[in-house]
Enzyme design. Structure first.
Site, PDB file in Angstrom:
ATOM      1  N   HIS A 191      25.982 -37.897 -80.617  1.00 24.16           N
ATOM      2  CA  HIS A 191      25.465 -36.587 -81.044  1.00 24.16           C
ATOM      3  C   HIS A 191      24.729 -36.633 -82.382  1.00 24.16           C
ATOM      4  CE1 HIS A 191      28.820 -35.295 -83.839  1.00 24.16           C
ATOM      5  NE2 HIS A 191      29.595 -36.007 -83.047  1.00 24.16           N
ATOM      6  N   GLU A 201      27.275 -30.874 -80.582  1.00 22.25           N
ATOM      7  CA  GLU A 201      28.581 -31.413 -80.174  1.00 22.25           C
ATOM      8  C   GLU A 201      29.692 -30.743 -80.952  1.00 22.25           C
ATOM      9  OE1 GLU A 201      32.100 -34.185 -80.334  1.00 22.25           O
ATOM     10  OE2 GLU A 201      30.911 -33.331 -81.936  1.00 22.25           O
ATOM     11  N   GLU A 202      29.460 -30.550 -82.248  1.00 23.47           N
ATOM     12  CA  GLU A 202      30.526 -30.063 -83.135  1.00 23.47           C
ATOM     13  C   GLU A 202      30.920 -28.611 -82.858  1.00 23.47           C
ATOM     14  OE1 GLU A 202      32.281 -31.873 -85.004  1.00 23.47           O
ATOM     15  OE2 GLU A 202      31.102 -33.651 -85.491  1.00 23.47           O
ATOM     16  N   ASP A 230      31.160 -42.364 -80.414  1.00 25.07           N
ATOM     17  CA  ASP A 230      31.471 -41.408 -81.481  1.00 25.07           C
ATOM     18  C   ASP A 230      32.477 -42.044 -82.444  1.00 25.07           C
ATOM     19  OD1 ASP A 230      31.626 -39.013 -82.976  1.00 25.07           O
ATOM     20  OD2 ASP A 230      31.698 -37.769 -81.173  1.00 25.07           O
TER      21      ASP A 230
HETATM   22 CO    CO Z   1      32.991 -34.328 -85.571  1.00 25.08          CO
HETATM   23 ZN    ZN Z   2      31.578 -36.643 -83.474  1.00 23.46          ZN
END
Ligand code: CO
Ligand code: ZN
Length: 361
Positions: free
Chosen positions: A63, A207-208, A230
């Site tokens: 991400h 993503e967050e 990640d």
């Molecule tokens: Co994060």
């Molecule tokens: Zn992440």
């Protein structure tokens, strides 16, 4: 391509969830030479396609967004009040230097102010403030001045932090979550020769705030298998018992078994996970298994698309995640990249077919 300089450029780029433009520009430029096609979809996800020997589709996701802040009120004295974008801890925000994005496309510097202990009521000096009580000082002295700088309700901000090297091959900076994942993915793509499947290297948005970019790109690509890259927690620090370390810095990339998921654990696809472990063993790449009890990755969103996607995660052990001093061992990241490149090269059609559904009668 030097890994550390790539990581530095990615980390220092500014891209809170939904406003990933600066990161996207970098990612497109870095991926272009190594792929056949590059798309930017309606949401801003980057989809880079490398044609393989078969039409089986492998999806890799990392991400682009980082946790940030969004201005929800401007005080008449020119201070900016804000709300969090993503999971902040307030203790890490006080005293930080930040970049605030202006309407004109530029960024201005600010600091997250707090009340000095000298004027804090006795007994309250040690209490951590809440995010809603914090503010950004950009040096403006009125609402009008803030407006003139191109900042208003809705302006976003991120940390202002450079990447620096510490001793022993460790580096620290902001947004390694997940710029180190992007660096690992880009680096792996640059190392690939012939590939048995078509590879979709995807740099996702948002993503967050709920794995949003991964959902729409997985739906579009409909991959036969997927790997998310990640950070994961390395809580190998004083005061934390060994059981709670999750991973340790310098012991190699982590191959995920499970994490907190969404509304229930995420379990990495066991066959795909074991296949990755076997490749790591075969290549002599140091690695560790990971069971994380909080937090999750894009793999969770991808796994539950359509008829189900076999999904796994290669993680980079990171200390102080979601703080301005995220810290990694560069060797873990380079090894994650080697591992990803090996997996993409060695996941042949017969392996993919084993992951697919079987007709029993
Ligand atoms: Co994060
Ligand atoms: Zn992440």
């Amino acid at each position: 391509m030097e890994f550390l300089s790539l990581l530095k450029r990615l980390s220092e780029a500014r891209g809170p969830s939904g406003f990933e433009d600066e990161v996207r520009e970098l990612v497109v430029r870095e991926l272009e030479p190594h792929v056949d096609e590059v798309y930017v979809d309606r949401w801003g996800n980057v989809i880079a396609v490398r044609r393989g020997e078969t039409n089986y589709r492998a999806m890799v996701a990392a991400h682009m967004d980082e946790i940030g802040l969004v201005v929800d009120h401007v005080e008449k004295e020119g201070f900016l009040r804000f709300r969090p974008i993503g999971g902040w801890s307030e203790v890490t925000l006080v005293g930080q230097r930040v970049w605030v994005k202006t309407r004109h496309g530029g960024w201005v510097r600010g600091v997250v102010g707090s009340t000095p202990p000298h004027v804090t009521p006795v007994g309250k000096e040690r209490e951590a403030p809440e995010i809603k009580d914090l503010f950004i000082d950009i040096g403006a002295s009125s609402r009008e001045e803030v407006e003139k700088m191109g900042i208003s309700v809705g302006s976003v901000a991120v940390l202002d932090r450079e990447v620096v090297e510490l001793g022993g091959g460790l580096v620290t900076g902001k947004a390694f979550d997940d710029r180190v994942g992007l660096a690992v993915m880009i680096y792996a793509m640059s190392q690939l020769r012939e590939v048995p499947t078509t590879i979709y290297a995807v740099a996702t948005v948002q993503e967050e705030v709920g794995l949003r970019g991964a959902m729409v790109t997985a739906e579009r690509i409909n991959p036969h298998y997927a790997i998310a890259i990640d950070v994961t927690i390395a809580a190998d620090v004083p005061g934390v018992s060994e059981r709670l370390h999750v991973t340790k810095l310098g012991r190699g990339p982590a191959i995920k078994v499970a994490d907190g998921g969404r509304g229930g654990l995420f379990i990495a696809h066991p066959l795909l996970r074991d296949h990755i472990v076997k490749i790591a063993e075969g290549e002599g790449i140091p690695h560790q298994l990971e069971v994380l009890y909080g937090g999750t990755t894009d793999a969770t969103a991808i796994a539950f698309r359509r008829e189900g996607v076999p999904a796994a995660v290669i993680s980079i052990p990171t200390r102080y995640v979601h703080s301005p001093v995220e810290l990694i061992d560069v060797r873990d990241a380079v090894n994650a990249s080697r591992l990803l490149a090996s997996v993409l090269s060695k996941t042949t059609p017969d392996v993919v077919e084993k992951l697919m559904e079987k007709k029993l009668k």
